[in-house]
Design an enzyme around this catalytic site. Structure first.
Site, mmCIF file in Angstrom:
data_model
loop_
_atom_site.group_PDB
_atom_site.id
_atom_site.type_symbol
_atom_site.label_atom_id
_atom_site.label_comp_id
_atom_site.label_asym_id
_atom_site.label_seq_id
_atom_site.Cartn_x
_atom_site.Cartn_y
_atom_site.Cartn_z
ATOM 1 C CG ASP A 46 -0.582 -0.181 2.328
ATOM 2 O OD1 ASP A 46 1.158 0.298 2.625
ATOM 3 O OD2 ASP A 46 -1.183 -0.740 3.579
ATOM 4 C CB THR A 47 0.444 4.529 -0.674
ATOM 5 O OG1 THR A 47 -0.963 4.836 -1.353
ATOM 6 C CG2 THR A 47 0.932 6.149 0.217
#
Length: 88
Positions: A46-47
Site C-alpha cells: 500500500d502507499t
C-alpha cells in the site's frame, strides 16, 4: 596466481540492494521479487509501504526521490536508484 573476487562476492549490486529492501518490507521471499513486479498488484504494497521503501532507499543511497517520480514496479525503483546513486 591470485585472483581477487572479493568485490564480486562482498558488494551487492544496486539491484540486489533494492530487492533486499523491498523484500524486507513485508518479509517477501526474494524469489518473488522481480523487476517487472507491480508493487500494488503483485506484491500487495500500500502507499505506506511504498513511502517506507522510498525512505529506506533515500537513506541507504544518499539520494532524494521526488514525489512526482512514477514508481510502480520493482524495476522503476532499481532504475531510479541506479541512475541517481551513481551521480551522487
Amino acid at each position: 596466481m591470485y585472483v581477487s573476487t572479493s568485490s564480486a562476492h562482498h558488494t551487492p549490486t544496486i539491484e540486489q540492494q533494492v530487492f533486499r529492501i523491498i523484500s524486507k518490507r513485508k518479509a517477501i521471499r526474494a524469489s518473488r521479487v522481480r523487476k517487472t513486479a507491480s508493487l500494488a498488484r503483485d506484491l500487495r504494497f500500500d502507499t505506506v509501504d511504498v513511502v517506507d521503501i522510498i525512505l529506506e532507499l533515500e537513506r541507504n543511497f544518499s539520494i532524494t526521490i521526488p514525489d512526482e517520480v512514477p514508481l510502480y514496479t520493482v524495476g522503476d525503483f532499481v532504475r531510479f536508484v541506479r541512475d541517481h546513486a551513481a551521480a551522487a
